[in-house]
Write a protein that holds these residues in place. Structure first.
Motif, mmCIF file in Angstrom:
data_model
loop_
_atom_site.group_PDB
_atom_site.id
_atom_site.type_symbol
_atom_site.label_atom_id
_atom_site.label_comp_id
_atom_site.label_asym_id
_atom_site.label_seq_id
_atom_site.Cartn_x
_atom_site.Cartn_y
_atom_site.Cartn_z
ATOM 1 N N ASP A 298 0.890 -1.347 -0.177
ATOM 2 C CA ASP A 298 -0.237 0.118 0.098
ATOM 3 C C ASP A 298 0.815 1.261 0.081
ATOM 4 O OD1 ASP A 298 -2.361 -1.420 0.044
ATOM 5 O OD2 ASP A 298 -2.730 -1.178 2.257
ATOM 6 N N VAL A 299 1.783 1.337 0.827
ATOM 7 C CA VAL A 299 2.833 2.398 1.042
ATOM 8 C C VAL A 299 3.469 2.798 -0.269
ATOM 9 C CG1 VAL A 299 4.750 3.457 2.218
ATOM 10 C CG2 VAL A 299 3.028 2.359 3.657
ATOM 11 N N ARG A 300 4.133 1.603 -0.699
ATOM 12 C CA ARG A 300 4.925 1.672 -1.963
ATOM 13 C C ARG A 300 4.049 2.155 -3.277
ATOM 14 N NH1 ARG A 300 7.848 3.738 -4.479
ATOM 15 N NH2 ARG A 300 9.181 3.128 -6.261
ATOM 16 N N GLU A 301 2.647 1.753 -3.308
ATOM 17 C CA GLU A 301 2.041 2.054 -4.577
ATOM 18 C C GLU A 301 1.438 3.439 -4.319
ATOM 19 O OE1 GLU A 301 1.564 0.383 -7.388
ATOM 20 O OE2 GLU A 301 3.221 -0.761 -6.299
ATOM 21 N N LEU A 302 1.228 3.781 -2.952
ATOM 22 C CA LEU A 302 0.708 5.149 -2.851
ATOM 23 C C LEU A 302 1.658 6.303 -2.971
ATOM 24 C CD1 LEU A 302 -1.593 7.484 -1.459
ATOM 25 C CD2 LEU A 302 -0.396 6.845 0.619
ATOM 26 N N HIS B 290 6.367 10.334 -6.460
ATOM 27 C CA HIS B 290 7.603 10.877 -5.783
ATOM 28 C C HIS B 290 8.518 9.420 -6.122
ATOM 29 C CE1 HIS B 290 6.729 14.540 -3.767
ATOM 30 N NE2 HIS B 290 5.486 14.532 -3.848
ATOM 31 N N ASP B 291 9.891 9.651 -6.204
ATOM 32 C CA ASP B 291 10.847 8.577 -6.256
ATOM 33 C C ASP B 291 11.049 8.282 -4.837
ATOM 34 O OD1 ASP B 291 10.523 8.241 -9.085
ATOM 35 O OD2 ASP B 291 11.965 9.964 -9.323
ATOM 36 N N LYS B 292 11.606 9.125 -3.868
ATOM 37 C CA LYS B 292 12.213 8.976 -2.729
ATOM 38 C C LYS B 292 11.288 9.947 -1.647
ATOM 39 C CE LYS B 292 16.207 7.874 -1.816
ATOM 40 N NZ LYS B 292 17.709 7.847 -1.370
ATOM 41 N N PHE B 293 11.150 9.642 -0.524
ATOM 42 C CA PHE B 293 10.580 10.278 0.631
ATOM 43 C C PHE B 293 10.838 10.065 1.886
ATOM 44 C CE2 PHE B 293 8.791 5.957 0.294
ATOM 45 C CZ PHE B 293 8.013 6.035 1.579
ATOM 46 N N HIS B 294 10.591 10.663 3.053
ATOM 47 C CA HIS B 294 10.992 10.541 4.241
ATOM 48 C C HIS B 294 9.448 9.842 4.993
ATOM 49 C CE1 HIS B 294 14.293 13.351 4.288
ATOM 50 N NE2 HIS B 294 13.493 14.192 3.181
ATOM 51 N N LEU B 295 9.794 8.830 5.862
ATOM 52 C CA LEU B 295 8.936 8.207 6.478
ATOM 53 C C LEU B 295 8.829 8.244 7.652
ATOM 54 C CD1 LEU B 295 6.376 6.060 6.018
ATOM 55 C CD2 LEU B 295 8.046 4.144 5.690
ATOM 56 N N VAL B 296 7.549 8.586 8.333
ATOM 57 C CA VAL B 296 7.567 8.891 9.912
ATOM 58 C C VAL B 296 6.363 7.856 10.182
ATOM 59 C CG1 VAL B 296 7.087 10.456 11.663
ATOM 60 C CG2 VAL B 296 8.359 11.182 9.593
ATOM 61 N N ALA B 297 6.512 7.062 11.426
ATOM 62 C CA ALA B 297 5.428 6.295 11.697
ATOM 63 C C ALA B 297 5.396 5.840 13.145
ATOM 64 C CB ALA B 297 5.534 4.819 10.616
ATOM 65 N N HIS B 298 4.229 5.519 13.707
ATOM 66 C CA HIS B 298 4.060 5.144 15.029
ATOM 67 C C HIS B 298 3.463 3.964 15.206
ATOM 68 C CE1 HIS B 298 1.512 5.491 18.887
ATOM 69 N NE2 HIS B 298 2.567 5.552 19.349
ATOM 70 N N ASP C 185 15.789 1.679 -0.966
ATOM 71 C CA ASP C 185 16.427 2.849 -1.845
ATOM 72 C C ASP C 185 15.358 4.038 -2.161
ATOM 73 O OD1 ASP C 185 18.665 1.314 -2.262
ATOM 74 O OD2 ASP C 185 17.889 0.023 -3.859
ATOM 75 N N THR C 186 14.284 3.779 -1.584
ATOM 76 C CA THR C 186 13.262 4.758 -2.014
ATOM 77 C C THR C 186 13.012 5.648 -0.675
ATOM 78 O OG1 THR C 186 11.329 3.610 -0.954
ATOM 79 C CG2 THR C 186 11.846 3.075 -3.136
ATOM 80 N N LEU C 187 13.830 5.366 0.330
ATOM 81 C CA LEU C 187 13.763 6.137 1.608
ATOM 82 C C LEU C 187 14.869 7.304 1.784
ATOM 83 C CD1 LEU C 187 12.582 3.596 4.136
ATOM 84 C CD2 LEU C 187 11.216 5.387 3.380
ATOM 85 N N SER C 188 14.462 8.431 1.897
ATOM 86 C CA SER C 188 15.525 9.602 2.433
ATOM 87 C C SER C 188 15.783 9.296 3.757
ATOM 88 C CB SER C 188 15.105 11.042 1.858
ATOM 89 O OG SER C 188 14.860 10.875 0.534
#
Length: 371
Positions: A166-170, A176-184, A200-203
């Motif tokens: 879900d996250v990858r497809e969203l 966006h090719d890369k992104f910052h991920l914040v999660a709880h 490789d997709t995470l900054s």
């Protein structure tokens, strides 16, 4: 008086914690799959019986005394009514991985994606959205099963590999090719797994009080098993969602946030309750736990060591997740990890200490390609 901002460190004591000899012996036994299955299966009826007795007692009390009046702080609001308010961002829908997901988006710049936990929704991130939309494209997701996102039937749709997909497809949908991920919490469990599969997709990666499942199992102790009683209760069909919703969710949310005394909690309980009172939402949220043991996921390539810059923010008084069990040895999987723990703070770190979380995330993003 504001609490001091803890300094993130690569040498946090929890990372190098040495367990006692009895705990190491237990970990050796628990690492054997058949023994782990026997232990877990034994605990399911134990905790289910305990909770059913409690539910029965509440039912008897309600019959004798009547249900307590529902206070304004847990009255709830309609989710669609809430979605008409765009003060925190625009409400959007995206159909990805065979489900339609609801999210709130605002701002421009590098993508900053937020994943909530149980029993929350996108709204938990509002203090951070207010800060970071000036420099980032912020997206706060209602994960599948929550709020206005789809709630597929069955157990396998909630396997963690589906949640990762879900996250990858969203992110692809957002362009966006890369992104910052914040999660709880559950969002964090998904984020840990995502980092192993799509590093490789995470900054950058930021985790707030959430288990890394392989580390969690490897470091398991009897005390953590006892703290995890709800996970075993959730393996029983239908009973947990009945208990949690039988009075409109009042007691469940009061219990979940017991001891959390901040200005935000009363307001947040209103929204969280509304999100999980949407038909099918509580069933879906509980099914996340069932899918840990009862579902088979898709085969995704898993990278053992992840070089992504990682920040862990941990409330030291978490009643459900022991800090040492969840963090010890993580530097072997995430060599660029830093940990900042917050004394006196519990599981819901954003609800309890939004200023501290915002300051720590701000610094982390500045060091790793954010603005």
């Amino acid at each position: 008086m504001p609490k001091p901002i803890p300094t993130p460190t690569r040498t946090h004591p929890a990372l190098t914690h040495r367990f006692s000899i009895p705990n190491r012996l237990f970990q050796s036994i628990y690492s054997i799959s058949i023994f782990r299955a026997v232990i877990n299966l034994t605990l399911v009826p134990v905790f289910s019986f305990r909770t059913l007795l409690g539910g029965l007692a509440l039912g008897v009390r309600d019959v004798i005394l009547g249900k307590p009046e529902v206070g304004r702080e847990v009255q709830g609001v309609g989710m669609r009514e809430l979605c008409e308010d765009e003060s925190y961002g625009k409400h959007e829908l995206a159909t990805v991985n065979n489900v339609t997901l609801h999210y709130v988006t605002k701002g421009t710049g590098p993508l900053l994606l937020f994943l909530h936990g149980f029993p929350e929704c996108w709204y938990m991130w509002t203090p951070l959205l207010s800060h970071f939309t000036a420099t980032h494209t912020c997206v706060a997701l209602d994960m599948r099963g929550y709020g206005l996102s789809d709630k597929p039937a069955g157990i396998s749709p909630y396997h963690i590999t589906e949640l990762v997909t879900d996250v990858r497809e969203l992110v692809k949908h957002l362009g966006h090719d890369k992104f910052h991920l914040v999660a709880h919490d559950w969002g964090g469990a998904i984020a840990w797994e995502y980092a192993h599969i799509h590093p490789d997709t995470l900054s950058s990666l930021t985790i707030l009080n959430a288990p890394h499942f392989r580390t969690f199992n490897a470091n398991m102790t009897p005390h953590q098993l006892w703290m995890s009683w709800y996970m075993f209760l959730h393996q029983i069909p239908a009973i947990p969602e009945w208990l949690y919703t039988r009075d409109g969710g009042d007691r469940f949310f009061d219990g979940a946030f017991e001891g959390v005394q901040t200005e935000r909690v009363g307001e947040n309980k209103v929204v969280y309750r509304a999100a999980l009172m949407v038909p099918g939402a509580m069933r879906a949220a509980v099914t996340y736990y069932r899918a840990i043991y009862a579902a088979r996921g898709r085969d995704l390539k898993w990278r053992e060591v992840v070089e992504v810059p990682t920040l862990v923010v941990w409330g030291e008084k978490d009643p459900a997740l022991d800090m040492e069990v969840n963090l010890a040895g993580l530097q072997n999987r995430f060599p660029n990890i830093e940990v900042a723990s917050i004394p006196g703070c519990g599981h819901f770190v954003v609800d309890e200490q939004p200023e501290i979380v915002t300051a720590l995330l701000d610094e982390h993003l500045k060091k790793n390609g954010g603005k």
